[in-house]
Scaffold this active site. Structure first.
Site, PDB file in Angstrom:
ATOM      1  N   SER A 325       0.849  -1.188   0.000  1.00 26.57           N
ATOM      2  CA  SER A 325       0.000   0.000   0.000  1.00 26.57           C
ATOM      3  C   SER A 325       0.884   1.237   0.000  1.00 26.57           C
ATOM      4  CB  SER A 325      -0.918   0.005   1.229  1.00 26.57           C
ATOM      5  OG  SER A 325      -0.322   0.676   2.319  1.00 26.57           O
ATOM      6  N   ASP A 326       0.264   2.390  -0.193  1.00 22.79           N
ATOM      7  CA  ASP A 326       0.981   3.638   0.006  1.00 22.79           C
ATOM      8  C   ASP A 326       0.608   4.190   1.381  1.00 22.79           C
ATOM      9  OD1 ASP A 326       2.591   5.839  -0.438  1.00 22.79           O
ATOM     10  OD2 ASP A 326       1.781   6.285  -2.418  1.00 22.79           O
ATOM     11  N   TRP A 327       1.163   5.338   1.704  1.00 25.24           N
ATOM     12  CA  TRP A 327       1.126   5.927   3.049  1.00 25.24           C
ATOM     13  C   TRP A 327      -0.310   6.080   3.572  1.00 25.24           C
ATOM     14  CZ3 TRP A 327       5.615   7.426   5.743  1.00 25.24           C
ATOM     15  CH2 TRP A 327       5.427   8.192   6.896  1.00 25.24           C
TER      16      TRP A 327
END
Length: 779
Positions: A325-327
């Site tokens: 995932s991203d942040w």
């Protein structure tokens, strides 16, 4: 006795290396054609050793649910450390909670400022020591955004940003610079790199455009594959390699608003024609991980788009690595996208869609909620086992089980003279000469020069975001031995005056700059952008700020020749001042050596050879790409305006001239599916050696899905001495003449629809190279 000025030994070594690189570059033979190079980079990493594969199976069989979910959890460094910048230090209690109690599998990022190699060894060493004290002793993988060199490692070599590297049209150079970036990242004991961005840059407002390889899928495919192979090599377990991450899968770069992390509307034909090919090539090049689009496509957030993550990425493209995932993007499914009512439901949806690891990153919510979901049988254990197997396999491929700190033992010299010379070579090749009226360039060293404008004396502008800090805007942190444009010009000319004129968005001393311009022979006017990264770089208008335009108009009114130097990460509109400027030079964030490279071009020490990797628009709302449809070629009296950008994709001038001749296509009337050979001769017709990028485009004249006016299919970079000519040969295959369309043929009543796939149709095609055209009919 006269005292001689003594240069530090490091500077002497750099100068020697740089001169050697320049000499080699001037005599460089032609590179292989783009397709040959691309095929050389494709291929999976070596098969996992049987012992490693067995180790992964044994570990998964032994792990508790909490240990498995811990491996799927990625935390930022602040969760195990206190302080920031160089004072960052491990907090033993925080570390134990993360690594021992929760079994966290990955840590990432910095706290603001890049760290010294010694500090990285201290931090990562403590994390790996904690991992060695856990029940199963599984190493942690550390990740950083190495975007244009190891930008979070102090003293590292920094290259042009990816868009600038795309302007070199030199995939071999991309491969070499990526190898250096990987080695210097791994030397900090960081084995995971969140790069490259393979979403193509077709929305010039987007603040991450400079992280892309431009608007064309083929150019981005070749440069992207080179980057993946440069990072990982043929064996990612070597202590000079890092895992590549293809991002941000997929469509992130094409937001309707142009703002970061905002919705995109991408028809499936467009998705498959333009956005998926780069990722398909990255997968074929063996990339070990993928990071997911933080935004949404067609109303479906990337982190819950099971069709794109599982059906397409896993199924069609065959990706078997880690999907990250991203942040904080699982939580954002609740508070930003409103695609889930609770974080628990968002976690369930994301993991079932295909997310293997969550960049949480600042709490333990993902771990706690996922354990609950599995215990409640809302997420099957088999899905957890699948994710953990992929994560452990990536760690095994990187050799972390054998030596989690092997990078610091490899003996890589960070920021060596040879690496800096390579960065200077890349910066030089990235500079694009867009205009040179009346031969105002190269500049004479004896001329009275005025240097002015906000990017004239700015290292942050030359580098942009992801440089020492996230935003890249902390000027005091930059090394003091790399000249800005102003400094590099002053080192070459005897009579240089500097007046700032304007900041990025406000006037400073425009009147003083205009007065100085009247006393100069030539004005070097440096405009463009300050440093930015991601959302803080959002803008609503590509026009240069008013303060810069007012400065430009005042300088132009002085009546002296003006050389416009643009330093920017996306094409800012220059139409109001472009015609009056005598010369225009573009630096797409050329990096720490960018000031030197720009001055080299301005004074003719280097013959520019960069070409635009994107269309440079003439107006803020005229944002067509070069591969537009024929309809946009119409110019009528009733409102239709033909495609007429400021500068076209692939454009770039030289201080010499090139002529093309002898374009031949064989066979002249090939059978359907038969390869097509193309040959062309290019000659240096000017008075000095120069480098030309030979670009081959194909135009499908008639197709069942309206064709683009032309599409790039091959390129090759050649360096020629004055009077020298070279004949180049390319080979086109059926796939080069295909397009994405419905799988069923059109009926008398129109299209029947059906699944989309590559289609190749017989008919007329145009082969275009260097202003020449040859038509061929596929029978």
């Amino acid at each position: 006795m006269r005292t001689l000025f003594r240069f530090p030994l490091s500077v002497v070594r750099f100068l020697i290396a740089a001169l050697s690189a320049a000499a080699l570059s001037a005599q460089a033979p032609s590179t292989v054609d783009s397709q040959t190079f691309l095929q050389q980079q494709l291929g999976p990493p070596p098969a996992l050793k049987s012992a490693d594969a067995q180790r992964v199976r044994d570990l998964v069989a032994q792990m508790t649910l909490k240990e498995k979910v811990g491996q799927m959890t990625q935390l930022e460094i602040g969760m195990v450390a206190d302080g920031r910048d160089g004072d960052l230090r491990i907090n033993p209690a925080k570390l134990r909670k993360a690594i021992v109690d929760y079994g966290v599998g990955a840590v990432l990022n910095v706290k603001d400022l890049a760290l010294s190699p010694a500090k990285w060894h201290e931090l990562v060493g403590a994390i790996q020591d904690a991992a060695s004290q856990t029940r199963l002793k599984i190493p942690v993988i550390y990740g950083l955004d190495t975007i244009h060199g190891a930008n979070y490692v102090m003293g590292a070599t920094l290259f042009p940003q990816p868009l600038g590297m795309a302007a070199t049209w030199n995939p071999q150079l991309m491969l070499e610079t990526s190898r250096i970036a990987a080695a210097e990242t791994r030397a900090a004991d960081v084995a995971w790199n969140f790069s490259p961005v393979l979403d193509i840059g077709r929305q010039p407002l987007w603040p991450r455009l400079y992280e892309t390889f431009g608007e064309d899928p083929y150019l981005a495919t070749v440069m992207g594959a080179a980057t993946v192979r440069g990072y990982q090599g043929t064996d990612p377990s070597k202590p000079t390699a890092v895992a590549a991450t293809l991002k941000h899968y997929v469509g992130y770069s094409f937001p309707t608003s142009g703002h970061d992390r905002t919705p995109a509307l991408i028809p499936e034909i467009t998705m498959r024609e333009y956005f998926l090919p780069t990722f398909a090539a990255g997968v074929k090049a063996g990339a070990l991980s993928v990071m997911v689009n933080s935004g949404e496509v067609n109303g479906i957030p990337g982190h819950v788009n099971k069709y794109l993550l599982t059906d397409v990425l896993r199924g069609e493209l065959g990706f078997d690595g880690v999907i990250d995932s991203d942040w904080e993007d699982i939580r954002k499914l609740v508070n930003i996208h409103h695609a889930a009512a609770t974080e628990k439901e968002a976690t369930r949806l994301a993991v079932l869609a295909g997310i293997d690891m969550s960049m949480v990153p600042s709490d333990y919510s993902f771990s706690d909620l996922l354990v609950q979901l599995v215990n409640e049988r809302a997420v099957p254990t088999s899905r957890i086992d699948d994710a953990v197997t992929r994560i452990l396999t990536m760690k095994a491929r990187l050799g972390l089980f054998d030596d989690a700190r092997g990078g610091s033992k490899a003996g890589t010299q960070i920021g060596s003279a040879a690496s800096r010379a390579k960065a200077l070579e890349a910066a030089r090749e990235s500079i694009v000469l867009l205009k040179n009226a009346d031969g105002v360039l190269p500049l004479a060293r004896t001329a009275r020069l005025l240097v002015t404008g906000p990017t004239a004396d700015s290292q942050p502008s030359l580098n942009n975001g992801w440089t020492l800090t996230w935003q890249g805007d902390r000027d005091a942190a930059y090394p003091k031995d790399r000249p800005t444009v102003r400094g590099a010009i002053a080192a070459r000319a005897a009579n240089v005056t500097y007046v700032p004129g304007a900041a990025y968005d406000k006037e400073l001393d425009v009147a003083a700059a205009a007065a100085a311009a009247r006393q100069a022979d030539v004005v070097v006017l440096c405009l463009g952008e300050k440093a930015y990264a991601e959302t803080p770089g959002n803008i609503d208008d590509l026009a240069l700020p008013d303060a810069q335009l007012r400065l430009a108009r005042a300088i132009l009114a002085a009546g002296k020749p003006v050389v416009l130097v643009l330093v920017e990460g996306r094409p800012r509109i220059i139409q109001p001042i472009a015609d009056a400027a005598k010369a225009i030079v573009l630096g797409l964030n050329p990096g720490l050596e960018g000031g030197t490279a720009i001055a080299d071009v301005l004074f003719g020490d280097v013959n520019p050879g960069g070409k635009l990797p994107m269309t440079y628009p003439r107006a803020s709302n005229a944002l067509l790409t070069y591969d537009h449809k024929a309809f946009e070629e119409q110019d009528t009296s009733f409102g239709l305006t033909a495609f007429r950008p400021q500068f076209e994709f692939g454009f770039g001038l030289s201080y010499t001239t090139f002529a093309y001749s002898g374009l031949e296509v064989t066979p002249p009337s090939p059978q359907f599916g038969q390869p097509v050979g193309v040959s062309v001769t290019v000659k240096n017709t000017g008075g000095r050696a120069g480098t030309e990028v030979v670009q081959l485009f194909v135009a499908d004249r008639v197709a069942s899905v309206t064709p683009a006016v032309k599409r790039l299919k091959r390129f090759q970079k050649v360096t020629l001495a004055p009077g020298e000519s070279r004949t180049l040969e390319f080979r086109l295959t059926r796939s080069d003449l295909s397009f994405i369309g419905p799988s069923r043929a059109p009926s008398a009543g129109g299209y029947n629809g059906g699944p989309l796939k590559p289609i190749a149709e017989p008919g007329a095609f145009g082969i275009l190279v260097g202003g020449l055209q040859k038509d061929v009919t596929i029978r």
